[in-house]
Write an enzyme that holds these catalytic residues in place. Structure first.
Site, PDB file in Angstrom:
ATOM      1  N   GLY A  13       4.959  -9.174   1.279  1.00  0.00           N
ATOM      2  CA  GLY A  13       4.984  -9.012   2.554  1.00  0.00           C
ATOM      3  C   GLY A  13       6.229  -8.446   3.301  1.00  0.00           C
ATOM      4  N   LEU A  88      -9.616  -2.652  -2.478  1.00  0.00           N
ATOM      5  CA  LEU A  88     -10.480  -1.702  -1.926  1.00  0.00           C
ATOM      6  C   LEU A  88     -11.050  -2.434  -0.409  1.00  0.00           C
ATOM      7  CD1 LEU A  88     -11.058   1.543  -1.965  1.00  0.00           C
ATOM      8  CD2 LEU A  88     -13.207   0.817  -2.813  1.00  0.00           C
ATOM      9  N   HIS A 105       1.693   4.071   1.678  1.00  0.00           N
ATOM     10  CA  HIS A 105       1.757   4.477   0.038  1.00  0.00           C
ATOM     11  C   HIS A 105       3.073   4.825  -0.172  1.00  0.00           C
ATOM     12  CE1 HIS A 105      -0.354   5.394  -3.834  1.00  0.00           C
ATOM     13  NE2 HIS A 105       0.428   6.400  -3.573  1.00  0.00           N
TER      14      HIS A 105
END
Length: 198
Positions: A13, A88, A105
Site C-alpha cells: 500500500g 481481475l 502499472h
C-alpha cells in the site's frame, strides 16, 4: 462536494499512502478523499496503513464479486483506484464503474503488461529485453489485464547494471509522484462531467 475514492490493494500500500498524503496536504481545498481501502488479503499491509490514516479498511476475498460491488455502491464511491491490486475485477464492477476505475502499472503498456505481469516480473522483463527506458503507466481499467486506455506515462531510464530491485526502487519513486496527480486530474474530469450533466 469532494469525490469519494475507494483504493483496492493486495500488498504493502505505498501508493495508497502517497495518494492519501497528497490529498491530505491540500487541506480543505482537496477535491477528493480516500474513504475506504479494500484488500483481497487479510494480511495486506495496506489495511494497516489505512487504519493508521483513519480510513475504513475492509477485506473482501476476490471470490466475493457481489460483495465487492455492494461495498462500493453502498459507500457512494465516485472513483475506484487500484494500487497494487492483483486480481481481475469482476465484470459487474467494471460495468457499473466504467471509465471510473484507474490502475498504475510499473512498466510501459501494452508491451510489458497482461496476466501475471506485475511488480518485479515487469522490471525483469524490461531488463531482459534490452530496453534503455521503461515507463510508469496509468490507465483506465476494463475487462482485461492492463488493457484500458492509457491516461499518462512517465519514462524511467534503465541504467547499466540495473537489477529488477534497483529499477523497481526508481520506478516506485515516480509512481508516488505521478499517481496522486493523475487521480486528482481524473477527479476534476469526473466533477466537470457531473456538473455538465446537472
Amino acid at each position: 462536494m469532494r469525490s469519494r475514492i475507494a483504493v483496492l490493494a493486495s500488498g504493502g500500500g505505498s501508493n495508497l499512502q502517497a495518494i492519501h498524503d497528497y490529498f491530505t496536504s491540500k487541506g480543505e481545498t482537496r477535491a477528493a478523499d480516500v474513504v475506504v481501502v479494500i484488500a483481497d488479503r487479510p494480511r495486506a499491509f495496506a489495511l494497516e496503513r489505512a487504519r493508521a490514516c483513519g480510513i475504513e479498511a475492509l477485506v473482501v476475498p476476490h471470490t466475493e464479486h457481489g460483495i465487492l460491488e455492494a461495498e462500493l455502491v453502498t459507500r457512494e464511491i465516485d472513483l475506484v483506484v487500484l494500487a497494487g491490486y492483483l486480481r481481475l475485477l469482476p465484470a459487474k464492477v467494471i460495468e457499473r464503474f466504467r471509465h471510473r476505475i484507474v490502475n498504475i502499472h510499473p512498466g510501459p503498456l501494452p508491451r510489458f503488461g497482461g496476466a501475471g505481469m506485475y511488480g518485479e516480473r515487469v522490471h525483469a522483463a524490461v531488463i531482459e529485453s534490452g530496453e534503455r527506458e521503461t515507463a510508469v503507466t496509468v490507465h483506465l481499467v476494463d475487462e482485461q489485464y492492463d488493457n484500458g486506455s492509457i491516461l499518462a506515462q512517465w519514462p524511467v531510464e534503465v541504467m547499466d547494471g540495473d537489477t529488477p530491485d534497483t529499477l523497481s526502487k526508481r520506478v516506485l519513486k515516480v509512481e508516488h509522484i505521478m499517481y496522486p496527480r493523475i487521480i486528482d486530474l481524473a477527479v476534476a474530469l469526473l466533477n466537470s462531467n457531473t456538473n455538465a450533466n446537472d
